[in-house]
Design a protein around this motif. Structure first.
Motif, PDB file in Angstrom:
ATOM      1  N   ARG A   1       0.699  -1.020   0.395  1.00 41.15           N
ATOM      2  CA  ARG A   1      -0.005   0.019   0.176  1.00 41.15           C
ATOM      3  C   ARG A   1       0.863   1.516  -0.049  1.00 41.15           C
ATOM      4  NH1 ARG A   1      -2.799  -3.726   3.515  1.00 41.15           N
ATOM      5  NH2 ARG A   1      -1.657  -2.111   5.371  1.00 41.15           N
ATOM      6  N   ALA A   2       2.312   1.173   0.574  1.00 42.12           N
ATOM      7  CA  ALA A   2       2.703   2.737   0.847  1.00 42.12           C
ATOM      8  C   ALA A   2       3.722   3.029  -0.589  1.00 42.12           C
ATOM      9  CB  ALA A   2       3.460   1.933   2.028  1.00 42.12           C
ATOM     10  N   LEU A   3       4.669   1.524  -1.015  1.00 39.43           N
ATOM     11  CA  LEU A   3       5.592   1.981  -2.413  1.00 39.43           C
ATOM     12  C   LEU A   3       4.488   2.429  -3.348  1.00 39.43           C
ATOM     13  CD1 LEU A   3       7.299  -1.543  -1.167  1.00 39.43           C
ATOM     14  CD2 LEU A   3       7.750   0.949  -0.861  1.00 39.43           C
ATOM     15  N   PRO A   4       5.089   2.889  -4.070  1.00 40.86           N
ATOM     16  CA  PRO A   4       4.857   3.396  -5.901  1.00 40.86           C
ATOM     17  C   PRO A   4       4.797   2.062  -6.828  1.00 40.86           C
ATOM     18  CG  PRO A   4       6.894   3.840  -5.261  1.00 40.86           C
ATOM     19  CD  PRO A   4       6.283   2.970  -3.985  1.00 40.86           C
ATOM     20  N   ARG A   5       4.091   1.858  -7.427  1.00 37.91           N
ATOM     21  CA  ARG A   5       3.877   0.916  -8.302  1.00 37.91           C
ATOM     22  C   ARG A   5       5.731   0.841  -9.231  1.00 37.91           C
ATOM     23  NH1 ARG A   5       1.185  -3.718 -10.104  1.00 37.91           N
ATOM     24  NH2 ARG A   5       1.031  -4.153 -12.218  1.00 37.91           N
ATOM     25  N   PRO A   6       6.158   0.052  -8.887  1.00 34.87           N
ATOM     26  CA  PRO A   6       7.297  -0.049  -9.678  1.00 34.87           C
ATOM     27  C   PRO A   6       7.649   0.187 -11.655  1.00 34.87           C
ATOM     28  CG  PRO A   6       7.226  -2.140  -8.340  1.00 34.87           C
ATOM     29  CD  PRO A   6       6.430  -1.472  -8.717  1.00 34.87           C
ATOM     30  N   THR A   7       8.173   0.464 -11.438  1.00 36.12           N
ATOM     31  CA  THR A   7       8.603   0.506 -13.442  1.00 36.12           C
ATOM     32  C   THR A   7       9.404  -1.497 -13.309  1.00 36.12           C
ATOM     33  OG1 THR A   7       9.020   2.706 -14.236  1.00 36.12           O
ATOM     34  CG2 THR A   7       9.942   0.908 -15.263  1.00 36.12           C
TER      35      THR A   7
ATOM     36  N   VAL B   1       3.182  -6.849  -3.571  1.00 33.24           N
ATOM     37  CA  VAL B   1       3.585  -5.323  -4.713  1.00 33.24           C
ATOM     38  C   VAL B   1       2.486  -5.676  -5.408  1.00 33.24           C
ATOM     39  CG1 VAL B   1       5.025  -3.601  -6.410  1.00 33.24           C
ATOM     40  CG2 VAL B   1       5.408  -4.679  -3.233  1.00 33.24           C
ATOM     41  N   GLY B   2       2.534  -6.832  -6.164  1.00 33.08           N
ATOM     42  CA  GLY B   2       1.638  -6.442  -7.535  1.00 33.08           C
ATOM     43  C   GLY B   2       1.876  -6.486  -8.704  1.00 33.08           C
ATOM     44  N   ALA B   3       3.503  -6.411  -8.977  1.00 29.56           N
ATOM     45  CA  ALA B   3       3.877  -5.900 -10.109  1.00 29.56           C
ATOM     46  C   ALA B   3       4.927  -7.142 -10.786  1.00 29.56           C
ATOM     47  CB  ALA B   3       4.808  -5.307 -10.428  1.00 29.56           C
ATOM     48  N   GLU B   4       5.275  -7.119 -12.328  1.00 29.16           N
ATOM     49  CA  GLU B   4       5.822  -8.506 -12.082  1.00 29.16           C
ATOM     50  C   GLU B   4       6.835  -9.012 -11.582  1.00 29.16           C
ATOM     51  OE1 GLU B   4       7.367 -10.800 -16.803  1.00 29.16           O
ATOM     52  OE2 GLU B   4       5.844  -8.896 -16.974  1.00 29.16           O
ATOM     53  N   ILE B   5       7.154  -9.889 -11.198  1.00 33.63           N
ATOM     54  CA  ILE B   5       8.741 -10.090 -10.270  1.00 33.63           C
ATOM     55  C   ILE B   5       9.748  -9.996 -10.936  1.00 33.63           C
ATOM     56  CG2 ILE B   5       9.664 -11.360  -8.700  1.00 33.63           C
ATOM     57  CD1 ILE B   5       6.704 -11.819  -7.479  1.00 33.63           C
ATOM     58  N   GLU B   6      11.083 -10.282 -10.757  1.00 38.90           N
ATOM     59  CA  GLU B   6      12.141 -10.318 -11.732  1.00 38.90           C
ATOM     60  C   GLU B   6      13.329 -11.086 -10.959  1.00 38.90           C
ATOM     61  OE1 GLU B   6      16.583  -8.121 -13.409  1.00 38.90           O
ATOM     62  OE2 GLU B   6      14.148  -7.352 -14.024  1.00 38.90           O
ATOM     63  N   ILE B   7      13.747 -12.198 -11.131  1.00 44.95           N
ATOM     64  CA  ILE B   7      14.852 -13.220 -10.109  1.00 44.95           C
ATOM     65  C   ILE B   7      15.803 -12.979 -10.315  1.00 44.95           C
ATOM     66  CG2 ILE B   7      15.468 -14.500  -8.344  1.00 44.95           C
ATOM     67  CD1 ILE B   7      12.527 -13.677  -7.810  1.00 44.95           C
ATOM     68  N   ASP B   8      16.034 -11.917  -9.514  1.00 45.14           N
ATOM     69  CA  ASP B   8      18.571 -12.051  -9.315  1.00 45.14           C
ATOM     70  C   ASP B   8      18.643 -12.315  -8.396  1.00 45.14           C
ATOM     71  OD1 ASP B   8      20.764 -10.777  -9.905  1.00 45.14           O
ATOM     72  OD2 ASP B   8      20.136  -9.358 -10.307  1.00 45.14           O
TER      73      ASP B   8
ATOM     74  N   ASP C   1      10.802   4.300 -11.022  1.00 43.98           N
ATOM     75  CA  ASP C   1      10.638   3.963  -9.687  1.00 43.98           C
ATOM     76  C   ASP C   1      11.004   2.373  -9.883  1.00 43.98           C
ATOM     77  OD1 ASP C   1      10.430   5.833  -7.421  1.00 43.98           O
ATOM     78  OD2 ASP C   1       8.249   5.280  -8.258  1.00 43.98           O
ATOM     79  N   VAL C   2      12.203   1.467  -9.102  1.00 46.88           N
ATOM     80  CA  VAL C   2      12.997   0.207  -9.237  1.00 46.88           C
ATOM     81  C   VAL C   2      12.420   0.159  -7.668  1.00 46.88           C
ATOM     82  CG1 VAL C   2      14.673  -1.414  -9.921  1.00 46.88           C
ATOM     83  CG2 VAL C   2      14.275   0.796 -11.009  1.00 46.88           C
ATOM     84  N   VAL C   3      11.496  -0.681  -7.276  1.00 40.42           N
ATOM     85  CA  VAL C   3      12.313  -1.923  -6.425  1.00 40.42           C
ATOM     86  C   VAL C   3      12.740  -2.917  -6.176  1.00 40.42           C
ATOM     87  CG1 VAL C   3      10.662  -2.315  -4.872  1.00 40.42           C
ATOM     88  CG2 VAL C   3       9.877  -0.788  -5.842  1.00 40.42           C
ATOM     89  N   VAL C   4      13.727  -3.138  -5.128  1.00 41.79           N
ATOM     90  CA  VAL C   4      14.035  -4.403  -4.591  1.00 41.79           C
ATOM     91  C   VAL C   4      13.633  -4.688  -3.578  1.00 41.79           C
ATOM     92  CG1 VAL C   4      16.182  -5.598  -4.762  1.00 41.79           C
ATOM     93  CG2 VAL C   4      15.948  -3.266  -5.933  1.00 41.79           C
TER      94      VAL C   4
END
Length: 194
Positions: free
Chosen positions: A39-45, A62-69, A132-135
Motif C-alpha cells: 500500500r505504501a510503495l509506488p508501483r515500480p517500473t 506489490v503486485g507487479a511482475e517479479i524479476e528474480i536476481d 522507481d525500481v523496487v528490490v
C-alpha cells in the motif's frame, strides 16, 4: 529511485536466529507487513527480488511482475544458518567484524556479498535515475547497497541495523548515488489511517 525493501518477518526472524539461505515463508506478521508495504510503495517500473521465498512473498504483495536476481540473495551463513547469534563465540564475531573477507564455516564473506550487490546496483542505477525500481532483499545485501551508495567499504555493514520490512531509498539521478531514506518502517509501524 532505487527502493530497497527488506522482506517481511519470518518465525526465524521473530526468534532472532541467523537466517541466510534457509528458506522459510513469511509468518502472519510478515504477511501483514508485506501488505502494508504494498500500500505504501509506488508501483515500480521494475520489481526485482531475491529468489528466497520470504522475499518473493513480500514482492508478490506489490503486485507487479517479479524479476528474480540471485545477486540479491541473503548472505550464506554456512554452519550458522538457523542458529542464534550466540552460536558463534566472541573470537568468531571479532574476526567477522574486523575482516570483511572473513568467511564463516561453510559461508560467505561480507566482501563477497558487497561485490555481487555493487554489480546489481550498477545494473539498476540508470533505470532508477528516471523510474522507481523496487528490490526486495535481505539484511546483508541491503547493507551492501547502502555502502555502495555512500561510497564506503564493506566493513560498515556491522554498523547498520535493518528492521523487518524496512525501506531504504537511493537516488541515482545525480553524479553519485545519494541515500534518501534508511530503515524506514513507517509503512507498517503506525496504525492504518484508512
Amino acid at each position: 529511485m532505487l527502493i530497497l525493501v527488506r522482506h517481511g518477518q519470518t518465525e526465524a526472524n521473530r526468534h532472532g536466529l541467523l537466517l541466510g539461505r534457509a528458506d522459510p515463508p513469511l509468518c502472519g506478521a510478515g504477511r501483514d507487513q508485506a501488505e502494508a508495504l504494498a500500500r505504501a510503495l509506488p508501483r515500480p517500473t521494475r520489481l526485482v527480488s531475491s529468489p528466497l521465498t520470504r522475499a518473493v512473498e513480500t514482492a508478490r504483495a506489490v503486485g507487479a511482475e517479479i524479476e528474480i536476481d540471485e545477486r540479491w540473495i541473503e548472505m550464506d551463513y554456512g554452519d550458522l544458518d538457523g542458529r542464534p547469534a550466540s552460536a558463534l563465540d566472541a573470537d568468531g564475531w571479532r574476526a567477522w567484524r574486523d575482516d570483511p573477507t572473513h568467511v564463516p564455516a561453510g559461508g560467505e564473506s561480507v566482501a563477497e556479498v558487497g561485490a555481487r550487490v555493487r554489480s546489481a546496483c550498477h545494473d539498476l542505477a540508470d533505470l532508477a535515475a528516471d523510474a522507481d525500481v523496487v528490490v526486495v532483499s535481505h539484511v546483508s545485501p541491503i547493507k551492501a547497497a547502502i555502502a555502495w551508495a555512500l561510497g564506503v567499504g564493506d566493513e560498515v555493514a556491522w554498523r547498520m541495523w535493518v528492521e523487518d520490512a524496512a525501506v531504504c531509498r537511493i537516488d541515482t539521478s545525480g553524479s553519485a548515488p545519494r541515500l534518501r531514506a534508511f530503515n524506514d518502517v513507517s509503512a507498517h509501524a503506525l496504525p492504518s489511517l484508512r
